[in-house]
Design an enzyme around this catalytic site. Structure first.
Site: not given
Length: 192
Positions: A9, A57, A83, A85, A101
């Site tokens: 991408n 995180r 990940r 966020l 997505h």
């Protein structure tokens, strides 16, 4: 740009001259990610903020945000960044984070969208470009493209067709984003 994997991408975005001219840095959470090599070949600055070096995180996201702000970036584009966020990160860049997505959200959010599509017997899936909010794949939808699920599809074959559509739609939306033509108001997002 944030990327974790091979960078297909990211490459679709780098191939767009308008987008490439606006990229200040490509950041990965994984040393050796193919996305970093693609960015370096394009002459884009890169760095790694290793997930493994942070206890949680929130601290990882804070360090990531600092790197982004220090680069001068005005927004964040996720290009295969795997990940979640922190809410603090999302708030710091509120309405300035885009993601792509592999499903027609709100159906099948999360990391296993393609497998979930097949497990549920869906006949159509697709691609969603959305603004990132504090939830998982729950932000305002900017654009969607359907992709038919074919008999005998595997995760790999379906994902390949979805990726082909991602590589078409995501650069169009990101170009509008970097040109200031993407307007977000609450749950609504539109391109002008």
């Amino acid at each position: 740009m944030l990327a974790s994997g091979s960078g297909t991408n990211l490459q679709a975005l780098l191939d767009n001259a308008v987008i490439r001219s606006h990229i200040s840095i490509v950041v990965s959470d994984r040393p050796g990610a193919g996305a970093l090599e693609r960015a370096e070949r394009a002459g884009i600055a890169t760095t790694v903020v290793p997930w493994s070096e942070f206890p949680d995180r929130d601290r990882f996201s804070m360090a990531l945000g600092d790197v982004i702000e220090d680069s001068g970036a005005k927004g964040v584009v996720l290009a295969g960044f795997m990940r979640i966020l922190s809410p603090g990160f999302v708030g710091r860049f509120s309405e300035r984070i885009l993601n792509v997505h592999p499903s027609l959200l709100p159906a099948f959010p999360g990391a296993n969208a393609v497998a979930a599509t097949l497990e549920h017997g869906a006949k159509v899936t697709g691609v969603t470009v959305h603004v990132v909010d504090e939830g998982v794949d729950s932000g305002p939808i900017v654009a969607q493209v359907p992709v038919e699920v074919l008999p005998g599809d595997t995760v790999e074959s379906l994902h390949a067709r979805i990726k082909a559509q991602e590589h078409l739609i995501y650069p169009r939306i990101v170009a509008a984003f970097v040109e200031g033509r993407l307007v977000v108001r609450g749950r609504d997002a539109e391109i002008r």
